[in-house]
Design a protein around this motif. Structure first.
Motif, PDB file in Angstrom:
ATOM      1  N   ASP A  30       0.854  -1.191   0.000  1.00 13.30           N
ATOM      2  CA  ASP A  30       0.000   0.000   0.000  1.00 13.30           C
ATOM      3  C   ASP A  30       0.889   1.240   0.000  1.00 13.30           C
ATOM      4  O   ASP A  30       1.585   1.506   0.975  1.00 13.30           O
ATOM      5  CB  ASP A  30      -0.918   0.005   1.221  1.00 13.30           C
ATOM      6  CG  ASP A  30      -1.999   1.075   1.142  1.00 13.30           C
ATOM      7  OD1 ASP A  30      -1.870   2.025   0.341  1.00 13.30           O
ATOM      8  OD2 ASP A  30      -2.975   0.964   1.897  1.00 13.30           O
ATOM      9  N   SER A  64      -4.931  -1.810  -2.658  1.00 14.98           N
ATOM     10  CA  SER A  64      -3.833  -2.354  -1.865  1.00 14.98           C
ATOM     11  C   SER A  64      -3.917  -3.873  -1.932  1.00 14.98           C
ATOM     12  O   SER A  64      -4.995  -4.442  -2.065  1.00 14.98           O
ATOM     13  CB  SER A  64      -3.901  -1.852  -0.425  1.00 14.98           C
ATOM     14  OG  SER A  64      -5.110  -2.242   0.169  1.00 14.98           O
ATOM     15  N   ARG A  71      -2.340   1.819  -5.806  1.00 18.06           N
ATOM     16  CA  ARG A  71      -2.137   1.613  -4.365  1.00 18.06           C
ATOM     17  C   ARG A  71      -1.004   0.645  -4.073  1.00 18.06           C
ATOM     18  O   ARG A  71      -0.319   0.790  -3.066  1.00 18.06           O
ATOM     19  CB  ARG A  71      -3.425   1.061  -3.731  1.00 18.06           C
ATOM     20  CG  ARG A  71      -4.573   2.025  -3.659  1.00 18.06           C
ATOM     21  CD  ARG A  71      -4.407   3.078  -2.584  1.00 18.06           C
ATOM     22  NE  ARG A  71      -4.304   2.578  -1.237  1.00 18.06           N
ATOM     23  CZ  ARG A  71      -5.323   2.352  -0.424  1.00 18.06           C
ATOM     24  NH1 ARG A  71      -6.562   2.572  -0.826  1.00 18.06           N
ATOM     25  NH2 ARG A  71      -5.111   1.919   0.798  1.00 18.06           N
ATOM     26  N   ALA A  72      -0.805  -0.361  -4.920  1.00 16.76           N
ATOM     27  CA  ALA A  72       0.219  -1.368  -4.659  1.00 16.76           C
ATOM     28  C   ALA A  72       1.179  -1.434  -5.838  1.00 16.76           C
ATOM     29  O   ALA A  72       0.765  -1.308  -6.991  1.00 16.76           O
ATOM     30  CB  ALA A  72      -0.427  -2.738  -4.434  1.00 16.76           C
TER      31      ALA A  72
END
Length: 156
Positions: free
Chosen positions: A76, A120, A96-97
């Motif tokens: 994240d 994430s 997000r990731a």
């Protein structure tokens, strides 16, 4: 190589195929360019949006991966350091990731291959190893293309 397909289009298509193979939302290729700096040459729209922000910030998973020659898996981006890159997360939406793997040719680092997801997620060891293998495949593709075309500023 297919007739009429330009290098950038071919590499963009390859990025999409590699992202699909890993089960990621997108991917970006960042070879080392002038002054030993990473630059994005191909990737999905999301990947292309993240990389200029990374360049401005001077940090991020790709920079860390290249500096240390290791995989960097960020579950994240919004997480506090050292697990995330909140400065990047605050400047780009939709990612997000990130999983970044260093690319090597003849025992030298030539860039990074970056995978990303909109949500994430955890990057389990098996997924990281798969990313490494896809990075090796990308190096093979680049070497093959370099023999067939002239790629300015690159010696793979």
């Amino acid at each position: 190589m297919a007739q009429g397909v330009e290098f950038p289009q071919l590499v963009d298509r390859t990025m999409n195929a590699l992202a699909d193979a890993l089960g990621a939302d997108g991917a970006a290729l960042m070879p080392v360019g002038d002054h030993s700096r990473l630059r994005v040459v191909a990737g999905s729209d999301d990947g292309r949006r993240l990389e200029p922000v990374r360049e401005q910030a001077g940090s991020g998973p790709a920079v860390e991966s290249l500096a240390h020659g290791v995989d960097v898996a960020v579950d994240d981006l919004r997480a506090a350091r050292p697990l995330g890159f909140p400065a990047l997360a605050g400047r780009v939406s939709g990612i997000r990731a990130v999983l970044t793997v260093p690319l090597r040719a003849d025992d030298r680092l030539i860039g990074t291959l970056n995978f990303h997801d909109r949500d994430s997620r955890e990057w389990p060891p098996a997924k990281v190893r798969a990313g490494e293998r896809l990075g090796g495949l990308m190096v093979t593709v680049l070497r093959t293309l370099a023999h067939k075309t002239s790629i300015p500023g690159q010696s793979w």
